[in-house]
Structure formats: structure tokens, C-alpha cells
Design a protein around this motif. Structure first.
Motif, PDB file in Angstrom:
ATOM      1  N   GLU A  65       0.840  -1.217   0.000  1.00 57.51           N
ATOM      2  CA  GLU A  65       0.000   0.000   0.000  1.00 57.51           C
ATOM      3  C   GLU A  65       0.866   1.255   0.000  1.00 57.51           C
ATOM      4  OE1 GLU A  65      -3.762  -1.697   2.651  1.00 57.51           O
ATOM      5  OE2 GLU A  65      -2.910   0.265   3.075  1.00 57.51           O
ATOM      6  N   ASP A  66       0.262   2.353  -0.440  1.00 59.06           N
ATOM      7  CA  ASP A  66       0.929   3.645  -0.352  1.00 59.06           C
ATOM      8  C   ASP A  66       0.626   4.281   1.011  1.00 59.06           C
ATOM      9  OD1 ASP A  66       0.201   4.552  -3.822  1.00 59.06           O
ATOM     10  OD2 ASP A  66       1.667   3.167  -2.948  1.00 59.06           O
ATOM     11  N   VAL A  67       1.532   5.131   1.464  1.00 62.69           N
ATOM     12  CA  VAL A  67       1.421   5.760   2.779  1.00 62.69           C
ATOM     13  C   VAL A  67       1.542   7.267   2.617  1.00 62.69           C
ATOM     14  CG1 VAL A  67       2.632   6.070   4.990  1.00 62.69           C
ATOM     15  CG2 VAL A  67       2.432   3.790   3.977  1.00 62.69           C
ATOM     16  N   SER A  68       0.772   8.003   3.377  1.00 59.25           N
ATOM     17  CA  SER A  68       0.884   9.460   3.352  1.00 59.25           C
ATOM     18  C   SER A  68       0.808   9.997   4.776  1.00 59.25           C
ATOM     19  CB  SER A  68      -0.247  10.057   2.518  1.00 59.25           C
ATOM     20  OG  SER A  68      -0.069  11.432   2.379  1.00 59.25           O
ATOM     21  N   MET A  69       1.707  10.886   5.123  1.00 63.53           N
ATOM     22  CA  MET A  69       1.701  11.522   6.434  1.00 63.53           C
ATOM     23  C   MET A  69       2.064  12.989   6.263  1.00 63.53           C
ATOM     24  SD  MET A  69       5.162   9.738   7.915  1.00 63.53           S
ATOM     25  CE  MET A  69       4.748   8.115   7.249  1.00 63.53           C
ATOM     26  N   ARG A 112      11.268   5.444  -3.417  1.00 63.77           N
ATOM     27  CA  ARG A 112       9.813   5.359  -3.278  1.00 63.77           C
ATOM     28  C   ARG A 112       9.242   6.465  -2.392  1.00 63.77           C
ATOM     29  NH1 ARG A 112       8.561   1.626  -0.285  1.00 63.77           N
ATOM     30  NH2 ARG A 112      10.661   1.112   0.456  1.00 63.77           N
ATOM     31  N   LEU A 113      10.090   7.326  -1.901  1.00 60.13           N
ATOM     32  CA  LEU A 113       9.653   8.406  -1.016  1.00 60.13           C
ATOM     33  C   LEU A 113       9.554   9.716  -1.793  1.00 60.13           C
ATOM     34  CD1 LEU A 113      10.728   6.237   0.997  1.00 60.13           C
ATOM     35  CD2 LEU A 113      11.646   8.104   2.347  1.00 60.13           C
ATOM     36  N   THR A 114       8.490  10.458  -1.509  1.00 61.91           N
ATOM     37  CA  THR A 114       8.306  11.783  -2.092  1.00 61.91           C
ATOM     38  C   THR A 114       7.862  12.716  -0.985  1.00 61.91           C
ATOM     39  OG1 THR A 114       7.613  10.847  -4.202  1.00 61.91           O
ATOM     40  CG2 THR A 114       7.074  13.152  -3.817  1.00 61.91           C
ATOM     41  N   ALA A 115       8.457  13.896  -0.923  1.00 61.36           N
ATOM     42  CA  ALA A 115       8.067  14.872   0.089  1.00 61.36           C
ATOM     43  C   ALA A 115       7.896  16.236  -0.562  1.00 61.36           C
ATOM     44  CB  ALA A 115       9.119  14.947   1.204  1.00 61.36           C
ATOM     45  N   ARG A 132       4.751  27.526   3.549  1.00 61.50           N
ATOM     46  CA  ARG A 132       5.916  27.261   4.425  1.00 61.50           C
ATOM     47  C   ARG A 132       5.512  26.817   5.829  1.00 61.50           C
ATOM     48  NH1 ARG A 132      10.119  31.774   4.493  1.00 61.50           N
ATOM     49  NH2 ARG A 132       8.458  33.254   4.126  1.00 61.50           N
ATOM     50  N   LYS A 133       4.246  26.428   5.973  1.00 59.38           N
ATOM     51  CA  LYS A 133       3.788  26.001   7.293  1.00 59.38           C
ATOM     52  C   LYS A 133       3.476  24.514   7.332  1.00 59.38           C
ATOM     53  CE  LYS A 133       1.667  30.421   8.552  1.00 59.38           C
ATOM     54  NZ  LYS A 133       0.415  31.068   8.998  1.00 59.38           N
ATOM     55  N   ASP A 134       3.745  23.798   6.234  1.00 61.95           N
ATOM     56  CA  ASP A 134       3.428  22.377   6.251  1.00 61.95           C
ATOM     57  C   ASP A 134       4.287  21.601   5.263  1.00 61.95           C
ATOM     58  OD1 ASP A 134       0.441  22.270   4.144  1.00 61.95           O
ATOM     59  OD2 ASP A 134       2.275  23.441   3.992  1.00 61.95           O
ATOM     60  N   SER A 135       4.274  20.277   5.463  1.00 69.65           N
ATOM     61  CA  SER A 135       5.008  19.389   4.572  1.00 69.65           C
ATOM     62  C   SER A 135       4.344  18.026   4.628  1.00 69.65           C
ATOM     63  CB  SER A 135       6.473  19.281   5.017  1.00 69.65           C
ATOM     64  OG  SER A 135       7.180  18.359   4.203  1.00 69.65           O
ATOM     65  N   PHE A 136       4.444  17.272   3.533  1.00 69.54           N
ATOM     66  CA  PHE A 136       3.952  15.893   3.580  1.00 69.54           C
ATOM     67  C   PHE A 136       5.019  14.943   3.061  1.00 69.54           C
ATOM     68  CE2 PHE A 136       3.477  14.829  -0.802  1.00 69.54           C
ATOM     69  CZ  PHE A 136       3.042  15.949  -1.483  1.00 69.54           C
ATOM     70  N   LEU A 137       4.867  13.682   3.468  1.00 73.34           N
ATOM     71  CA  LEU A 137       5.737  12.602   3.002  1.00 73.34           C
ATOM     72  C   LEU A 137       4.861  11.475   2.493  1.00 73.34           C
ATOM     73  CD1 LEU A 137       8.608  11.248   2.844  1.00 73.34           C
ATOM     74  CD2 LEU A 137       8.080  10.246   5.080  1.00 73.34           C
ATOM     75  N   ASN A 138       5.138  11.005   1.286  1.00 72.07           N
ATOM     76  CA  ASN A 138       4.448   9.839   0.735  1.00 72.07           C
ATOM     77  C   ASN A 138       5.449   8.717   0.534  1.00 72.07           C
ATOM     78  OD1 ASN A 138       2.010  11.160   0.605  1.00 72.07           O
ATOM     79  ND2 ASN A 138       2.199  11.698  -1.554  1.00 72.07           N
ATOM     80  N   ILE A 139       5.005   7.498   0.837  1.00 74.22           N
ATOM     81  CA  ILE A 139       5.799   6.309   0.558  1.00 74.22           C
ATOM     82  C   ILE A 139       4.952   5.433  -0.356  1.00 74.22           C
ATOM     83  CG2 ILE A 139       7.026   4.324   1.519  1.00 74.22           C
ATOM     84  CD1 ILE A 139       7.015   5.766   4.228  1.00 74.22           C
ATOM     85  N   TYR A 163       8.447   7.721  11.690  1.00 74.57           N
ATOM     86  CA  TYR A 163       8.824   8.794  10.786  1.00 74.57           C
ATOM     87  C   TYR A 163       8.592  10.132  11.484  1.00 74.57           C
ATOM     88  CZ  TYR A 163       9.081   5.261   7.187  1.00 74.57           C
ATOM     89  OH  TYR A 163       9.436   4.150   6.460  1.00 74.57           O
ATOM     90  N   PHE A 164       9.589  10.992  11.436  1.00 72.33           N
ATOM     91  CA  PHE A 164       9.500  12.308  12.063  1.00 72.33           C
ATOM     92  C   PHE A 164       9.679  13.400  11.022  1.00 72.33           C
ATOM     93  CE2 PHE A 164       9.398  11.360  16.523  1.00 72.33           C
ATOM     94  CZ  PHE A 164      10.097  10.170  16.672  1.00 72.33           C
ATOM     95  N   CYS A 165       8.841  14.409  11.087  1.00 73.16           N
ATOM     96  CA  CYS A 165       9.136  15.638  10.369  1.00 73.16           C
ATOM     97  C   CYS A 165       9.937  16.530  11.314  1.00 73.16           C
ATOM     98  CB  CYS A 165       7.865  16.339   9.925  1.00 73.16           C
ATOM     99  SG  CYS A 165       6.773  16.816  11.283  1.00 73.16           S
ATOM    100  N   ALA A 166      10.736  17.392  10.735  1.00 74.42           N
ATOM    101  CA  ALA A 166      11.516  18.358  11.507  1.00 74.42           C
ATOM    102  C   ALA A 166      11.634  19.623  10.675  1.00 74.42           C
ATOM    103  CB  ALA A 166      12.893  17.806  11.854  1.00 74.42           C
TER     104      ALA A 166
END
Lengths: 111, 115
Positions: A17-21, A60-63, A69-76, A87-90
Motif C-alpha cells: 500500500e501507499d502511505v501518506s503523512m 519510493r519516497l516523495t516529500a 511554508r507552514k506544512d510538509s507531507f511525506l508519501n511512501i 517517521y518524524f518531520c523536523a
């Protein structure tokens, strides 16, 4: 103070499956980073983003660095067992050397 | 080509004892950062040091905690008179130029348990 709200807190998915956070904040940041932490280890950098709107891939990762400039996402994509971990955003403001971290997303994969 | 080396990996201390955590940065790196991670939480910045200088200690508790990065040898994070609430994983990171280009590299951490 500055705070990152990361969601979801945990995910239970099937292999393949694909993942999004994502991470959001009320503050503006100039750098967004995504790290993965395995049990008993330190965080390992996955992707670094330095420009608003920037979309960057690493296998396989896309961010993406949000345009505000107040948000970000990561897809696997097409998850595999070794993607299990936290998984941590910083993020950091301009000129700062210290990172603010999100609370983490714990990814569990059912084979 | 060793990465950031932290030792010990695990440290057990009784309440009231001192804990000394060591961090050797990557070769050629002269900037060191310490972070603390409580269970089930993200990392929290503690202190940023260059050789012989503390640059930013805004995340360090005012009492019992100190850090140094001498001209020779590893960076040391020292916690005096430890309490149960000090139990956490302490991570060190290093960078070459004190910038966030490519993020910075973390060590494997020291897990402190106060009993």
C-alpha cells in the motif's frame, strides 16, 4: 513556542500500500526535513526540503515543502516490510541551527 | 569513515548520581548538537556547541545540566543529581559548517535510565 503537529500518530497498512503523512504548524519555516527512526537507533535523514513548493523524491519516497511554508507531507509508495519504523518531520527557521520535531508517525506493515 | 559515535549506548544511574554522556562527531565536523527524546515523543533540542564554545543552550534545563565540547576529545553532556524524569534517549548530531544543508547526522543515542 514553535510546534509541529504530525499526523497520523500511527498507521497500520498492508504491504504494497501507499502511505501518506503530514506535518503542519502555525509558524513559518525555511527548512523541512523528514527522518526515519528504527528501534534503538538515532533518526536517519530521508529527504531535505529548502524551498516553498519544492517536491523532492528519494526512491519510493516523495516529500513536499508546502507553499505557505507552514506544512510538509511525506508519501511512501508500494510499502515494503523494511519501511516499518517511526517517521518524524523536523523544521527550522532561517538562520537557526536547531530543529523542531513532530511527534512522529509509527508505521506498521502487515505482510 | 565512522559516523557520529555516542557512548555508552545504555547507562543506568541511581537517583542523585551523575551521568556523563559522550559524543564524538564525524571526522571533520566541528559543530555538535544534543537532543533529548522522551518515550513516545519527538526529539527536543537541548544545546548547540562548536569547539570550546556554547552557541545556543536555549533548550537546556537551567539546573543540573551542562555541556562542553573541548578543543580535544568528545563533547560531553553532564547531568548532575539525576532524577527519574531524566530517563530518556539522548542523541548527538554533528555538522561540518553549522548549517542545515542536508540536515545533520545523528548518532545512535545514549539511553539513560534512572532507578
Amino acid at each position: 513556542g514553535q510546534q509541529l503537529n504530525q499526523s497520523p500518530q500511527s498507521m497500520f497498512i498492508q504491504e504494497g500500500e501507499d502511505v501518506s503523512m503530514n506535518c503542519t504548524s502555525s509558524s513559518i519555516f525555511n527548512t523541512w526535513l523528514w527522518y526515519k527512526q528504527d528501534p534503538g537507533e538515532g533518526p536517519v535523514l530521508l529527504i531535505a526540503l529548502y524551498k516553498a513548493g519544492e517536491l523532492t523524491s528519494n526512491g519510493r519516497l516523495t516529500a513536499q515543502f508546502g507553499i505557505t511554508r507552514k506544512d510538509s507531507f511525506l508519501n511512501i509508495s508500494a510499502s515494503i516490510p523494511s519501511d516499518v519504523g517511526i517517521y518524524f518531520c523536523a523544521a527550522a527557521i532561517q538562520g537557526a541551527q536547531k530543529l523542531v520535531f513532530g511527534q512522529g508517525t509509527r508505521l506498521t506493515i502487515n505482510p | 569513515n565512522a559516523g557520529v559515535m555516542q557512548n555508552p549506548r545504555h547507562l543506568v544511574r541511581r537517583r542523585g548520581q551523575e551521568a556523563r554522556l559522550r559524543c564524538s562527531p564525524m571526522k571533520g565536523h566541528s559543530h555538535v548538537y544534543w537532543y533529548r527524546q522522551l518515550p513516545e515523543e519527538g526529539l527536543k533540542f537541548m544545546v548547540y556547541l562548536q569547539k570550546e564554545n556554547i552557541i545556543d543552550e536555549s533548550g537546556m534545563p537551567k539546573e543540573r545540566f551542562s555541556a562542553e565540547f573541548p578543543k580535544e576529545g568528545p563533547s560531553i553532556l553532564r547531568i548532575q543529581q539525576v532524577v527519574r524524569g531524566d530517563s530518556a534517549a539522548y542523541f548527538c548530531a554533528s555538522s561540518q559548517q553549522g548549517t542545515l544543508n542536508y540536515g545533520y547526522t545523528f548518532g545512535s543515542g545514549t539511553r539513560l535510565t534512572v532507578v
